[in-house]
Structure formats: structure tokens, C-alpha cells
Design a protein around this motif. Structure first.
Motif, mmCIF file in Angstrom:
data_model
loop_
_atom_site.group_PDB
_atom_site.id
_atom_site.type_symbol
_atom_site.label_atom_id
_atom_site.label_comp_id
_atom_site.label_asym_id
_atom_site.label_seq_id
_atom_site.Cartn_x
_atom_site.Cartn_y
_atom_site.Cartn_z
ATOM 1 N N SER A 56 0.687 -1.172 -0.067
ATOM 2 C CA SER A 56 -0.062 0.003 0.082
ATOM 3 C C SER A 56 0.913 1.268 -0.046
ATOM 4 N N ALA A 57 0.312 2.198 -0.011
ATOM 5 C CA ALA A 57 1.033 3.720 -0.173
ATOM 6 C C ALA A 57 0.742 4.751 0.922
ATOM 7 N N GLN A 58 -0.453 4.541 1.536
ATOM 8 C CA GLN A 58 -1.002 5.579 2.455
ATOM 9 C C GLN A 58 0.144 5.759 3.754
ATOM 10 N N THR A 59 -0.263 6.781 4.346
ATOM 11 C CA THR A 59 0.660 7.329 5.900
ATOM 12 C C THR A 59 0.276 6.314 6.824
ATOM 13 N N VAL A 60 0.995 5.656 7.575
ATOM 14 C CA VAL A 60 0.645 4.789 8.675
ATOM 15 C C VAL A 60 1.525 5.524 9.976
ATOM 16 N N ASN A 61 0.758 5.665 11.104
ATOM 17 C CA ASN A 61 1.388 5.978 12.372
ATOM 18 C C ASN A 61 1.609 4.865 13.168
ATOM 19 N N LEU A 62 2.946 4.898 13.646
ATOM 20 C CA LEU A 62 3.481 3.829 14.417
ATOM 21 C C LEU A 62 3.642 4.484 15.921
ATOM 22 N N VAL A 63 2.883 4.000 16.952
ATOM 23 C CA VAL A 63 3.082 4.302 18.110
ATOM 24 C C VAL A 63 3.498 3.353 19.174
ATOM 25 N N GLY A 64 4.804 3.722 19.572
ATOM 26 C CA GLY A 64 5.379 2.614 20.483
ATOM 27 C C GLY A 64 5.995 2.963 21.985
ATOM 28 N N ALA A 65 5.822 1.980 22.771
ATOM 29 C CA ALA A 65 6.314 2.499 24.455
ATOM 30 C C ALA A 65 7.253 1.425 24.357
ATOM 31 N N SER A 66 8.549 1.667 25.377
ATOM 32 C CA SER A 66 9.226 0.762 25.550
ATOM 33 C C SER A 66 9.854 -0.316 24.378
ATOM 34 N N ILE A 67 9.683 -1.502 24.527
ATOM 35 C CA ILE A 67 10.271 -2.439 23.705
ATOM 36 C C ILE A 67 9.346 -2.127 22.353
ATOM 37 N N GLY A 68 7.978 -1.685 22.524
ATOM 38 C CA GLY A 68 7.365 -1.415 21.356
ATOM 39 C C GLY A 68 7.808 -0.135 20.543
ATOM 40 N N ALA A 69 8.438 0.803 21.233
ATOM 41 C CA ALA A 69 9.120 1.753 20.499
ATOM 42 C C ALA A 69 10.299 1.441 19.635
ATOM 43 N N TRP A 70 10.990 0.259 20.072
ATOM 44 C CA TRP A 70 12.106 -0.185 19.538
ATOM 45 C C TRP A 70 11.683 -0.858 18.357
ATOM 46 N N ARG A 71 10.669 -1.481 18.575
ATOM 47 C CA ARG A 71 10.143 -2.453 17.219
ATOM 48 C C ARG A 71 9.701 -1.243 16.215
ATOM 49 N N MET A 72 8.872 -0.354 16.581
ATOM 50 C CA MET A 72 8.308 0.584 15.567
ATOM 51 C C MET A 72 9.374 1.374 14.776
ATOM 52 N N ALA A 73 10.500 1.811 15.615
ATOM 53 C CA ALA A 73 11.789 2.373 14.992
ATOM 54 C C ALA A 73 12.417 1.523 14.106
ATOM 55 N N THR A 74 12.350 0.029 14.457
ATOM 56 C CA THR A 74 13.096 -0.922 13.403
ATOM 57 C C THR A 74 12.215 -1.189 12.187
ATOM 58 N N ALA A 75 10.930 -0.646 12.225
ATOM 59 C CA ALA A 75 9.838 -0.814 10.998
ATOM 60 C C ALA A 75 10.383 0.138 10.157
ATOM 61 N N CYS A 76 10.868 1.258 10.511
ATOM 62 C CA CYS A 76 11.240 2.332 9.695
ATOM 63 C C CYS A 76 12.372 2.441 9.003
ATOM 64 N N MET A 77 13.144 1.421 9.137
ATOM 65 C CA MET A 77 14.643 1.140 8.610
ATOM 66 C C MET A 77 14.220 0.424 7.256
ATOM 67 N N ASP A 78 15.251 0.799 6.392
ATOM 68 C CA ASP A 78 15.229 0.034 5.115
ATOM 69 C C ASP A 78 15.487 -1.522 5.471
ATOM 70 N N ASP A 79 14.578 -2.400 4.561
ATOM 71 C CA ASP A 79 14.832 -3.712 4.900
ATOM 72 C C ASP A 79 14.402 -4.163 6.239
ATOM 73 N N PRO A 80 13.072 -3.731 6.775
ATOM 74 C CA PRO A 80 12.803 -4.192 8.158
ATOM 75 C C PRO A 80 12.748 -5.370 8.636
ATOM 76 N N ALA A 81 12.390 -6.374 7.708
ATOM 77 C CA ALA A 81 12.523 -7.831 8.081
ATOM 78 C C ALA A 81 13.831 -8.139 8.482
ATOM 79 N N THR A 82 14.944 -7.862 7.585
ATOM 80 C CA THR A 82 16.218 -8.293 8.165
ATOM 81 C C THR A 82 16.620 -7.491 9.607
#
Length: 380
Positions: A56-82
Motif C-alpha cells: 500500500s502507499a498511505q501514511t501509517v502512524n507507528l506508536v510505541g512504548a518501551s520495547i514497542g518503541a524499539w520495534r516501531m523504530a525498526t519498522a522504519c528502517m530500510d529492509d525492516p524484516a532483516t
């Protein structure tokens, strides 16, 4: 035995009944605090951010706290699965030896290790994370007020005792001791923080721009559990004072998520009777480790606060089946008690086994997306 349960608020369920669920329908993805429990979501994270959402192409808001913030920052990286795989591996195999005479490492030791792990993970990637073309990162922290404005052994203990007693009477009243501070990446190419995807009238809140200069302290603060890690003080660009784990104010991010009319054109073909539901907004897709969305960490004892509210009407929770969880090592999800109860080798084996089993969660979600039957979705 099926591994994945799906729970939906009423608006989300109506949406699924009429339109199914496509990547373009998602507007918000929350990620809870909860330490090692978040490991169970690694396979879902890799599927959602590595394969499904990029369709898809829409804007998505990623909201994280604690380990969740770490996960959502990771989602914003190039090649997030790796990078999700790297986060999982590092978390599982990480180890800290307590000093002689102590069962647990010193808070200063844990904080220093955490800071280095963040650097190892995100060094060189921060501009990409903050300027992601689609994802808007929101990092939730808890900011101490008055006696909790600075960290100290006695004042911190006294302050959190006061916060707990106040919270027992009223969650909103706890704002006299601790406030929510959200660090958000910039909106597009601007210098203002991206708008929050939730209303903040439920609890005292401040909103701060997340920048390269405060990225690391904000992310560290979001995971700084009181008495386990040290507080982070005086984050650049934010109110002065001590910052702790975002899960204190927002353990599972039970927030008043906005219902916007921004469904991508053509994503939800509305018929004559569907117009109202078509305009109710994007789905809040929540990979979580349980059904209950608990508001704050201090709300854990107050079961009456664990039920769904109107805040979650547009939410679809993906959570492990409790019966399936009982088949995991120890009959439970990984948790922080494993650091004390298991040897390093035992913990690595148990957590690795649990994460390998959790691939079933992602496989079942992928299969459900092909035929998103509302009958499988339970009320949240």
C-alpha cells in the motif's frame, strides 16, 4: 490448535464484514511495552512490515512504548524484516552478569548496555527512520513531575508510591506525578512533529519533535523501567526533568485513536448502504501479546480497567491464543522473570523455541487475510 486469535472493536468488525482487510486500510499500528513478551510478535512484525504493508502507499502512524518503541523504530528502517531479525537475535542472546552479591545487574549497568545496544542497532539509520516516506514514528515516554522531576533512590520510591496511590483513585489524577511526553518524527519535510493519531484529553500530555539530537535519549527513556534502569534526564528539545518507561503512563497504548476519513480512494468500495462506515477511518492494527489493552503499568492490578472502551472501536488486535501459549516453554510467554529463574543457556533455548513457534501466528494471519472471515473475529 490454532495460534492466533483476532479481536475487533465494533467499527473494525463492521469494516471487516464489508471490506475485508487490505494493507491500504491500516492507519495506525500500536506497539506495547512488555519487555520480552514482545519477542513473540517478531514473525508478525516481519510479515506485516516486510511483505504485507509495503503493498500500500498511505501514511501509517507507528506508536510505541518501551520495547514497542524499539520495534516501531525498526519498522522504519530500510529492509525492516532483516533488522527485526537482528533485534530478535540480539534480545534473545543478550546477557548481563550481576555484580557479586546481587541477583540483578545494577541499573547503571543495564542502562549502559541498553544505550550501546540502541547505538549498535540504529547508528547510521536515524535520518532514514525520521524521514520515512510513509511511516510516522511516535515514541511514548513518562516524564516525572514535582518530586519525580529528578531521580534519586528515596524521592523516586516516594514519588512512585504517591503515583500508585493516586492512580488507584483515578488514572487522570496520576498526571499530578507523571505526564505523558510523546516524541514524534517530523511531518513530511517540515520541522513540526507529525500530528498524533490519538486524542490526548484522557491524560496530561506533551508533544515534542523527535530529531537526530534526541532520538537515542527518547528511545532509551521509553524503555527505562524504574529501579531496573536509570532515568534519562533533560532530553534535548523536551521539558527538563527525569524520563522513564512509556509503559508507566501507557502500558498497552489504550488511547483515543482518531477516526479519520482518509481511507485510500478505491480501497474500500462503498455501496449505497456503506457510506457512513466507509468514512469512519482507517483500522488500528494491533499485533499484541494478549487480548486486554491495559491503559497504564500501574493499572495492572485494577482489572476493571482492562476492558475495551470506545477508544478502541476501530482496533483489530492480533494476539496469541491462550491455549497455544500454554504449549510454549514454561507454559507462558517469555518475560523478565526468566532472567532470574533460568540460566543464560536455558533462557536462550526457551525464548528461541517460543519465537520459532510464533511463526504460526504470522502464517495464520496471512491465511486469514486471504479469506478474512468476520466469524473468526471475536469482540474486543
Amino acid at each position: 490448535m490454532h495460534a492466533l486469535n483476532l479481536y475487533a472493536g465494533p467499527a473494525a468488525r463492521r469494516h471487516i464484514e464489508r471490506h475485508g482487510l487490505a494493507p491500504a486500510h491500516v492507519g495506525v499500528i500500536p506497539a506495547a511495552a512488555g519487555g520480552p513478551k514482545g519477542l513473540i510478535l517478531g514473525p508478525l512484525d516481519r510479515f506485516i512490515f516486510g511483505q504485507w504493508l509495503p503493498q500500500s502507499a498511505q501514511t501509517v502512524n507507528l506508536v510505541g512504548a518501551s520495547i514497542g518503541a524499539w520495534r516501531m523504530a525498526t519498522a522504519c528502517m530500510d529492509d525492516p524484516a532483516t533488522h527485526f531479525q537482528a533485534l530478535e537475535t540480539g534480545y534473545i542472546h543478550g546477557d548481563m552478569t550481576a555484580p557479586p552479591g546481587r541477583k540483578l545487574p545494577l541499573p547503571s549497568q543495564v542502562s549502559a548496555t541498553f544505550a550501546q545496544n540502541l547505538r549498535d542497532m540504529f547508528e547510521g539509520h536515524v535520518p532514514t527512520i525520521l524521514r520515512h516516506p510513509r511511516y510516522r514514528l511516535h515514541v511514548v515516554t513518562s516524564h516525572g513531575r514535582h518530586v519525580l522531576g529528578r531521580e534519586g533512590r528515596l524521592r523516586t520510591a516516594a514519588g512512585y508510591l504517591g503515583a500508585a496511590l493516586t492512580n488507584a483513585a483515578s488514572r487522570r489524577a496520576m498526571g499530578a506525578w507523571i505526564e505523558r511526553v510523546v516524541f514524534s518524527g517530523p511531518a513530511g519535510e517540515g520541522v513540526a512533529p507529525a500530528p498524533l493519531p490519538f486524542d490526548t484529553r484522557d491524560f496530561r500530555t506533551r508533544h515534542v519533535l523527535l530529531t537526530p539530537g534526541n532520538f537515542y535519549p527518547a528511545l532509551q527513556a521509553s524503555g527505562s523501567i524504574p529501579f531496573v534502569l536509570q532515568a534519562v534526564h533533560d532530553i534535548p528539545g523536551a521539558p527538563r526533568g527525569a524520563y522513564w518507561d512509556g509503559g508507566i503512563t501507557d502500558y498497552h497504548l489504550h488511547l483515543a485513536y482518531h477516526a479519520t476519513s482518509s481511507i485510500a480512494a478505491g480501497a474500500c468500495p462503498a455501496s449505497a448502504g456503506d457510506t457512513k462506515d466507509h468514512e469512519t477511518g482507517r483500522i488500528v492494527l494491533y499485533p499484541h501479546f494478549q487480548q486486554a489493552v491495559v491503559p497504564g503499568w500501574l493499572d495492572k492490578p485494577w482489572k476493571r480497567r482492562h476492558g475495551a472502551t470506545g477508544f478502541l472501536d476501530h482496533m483489530l488486535v492480533l494476539a496469541p491464543n491462550p491455549n497455544w501459549v500454554r504449549t510454549l516453554p514454561g507454559g507462558k510467554l517469555p518475560d523478565r522473570n526468566d532472567f532470574q529463574q533460568l540460566t543464560h543457556a536455558e533462557r536462550v533455548e526457551a525464548w528461541s523455541t517460543s519465537v520459532q513457534a510464533a511463526r504460526q501466528l504470522a502464517d495464520e494471519f496471512e491465511a486469514w487475510l486471504a479469506q478474512p472471515a468476520a466469524a473468526r473475529v471475536q469482540p474486543l
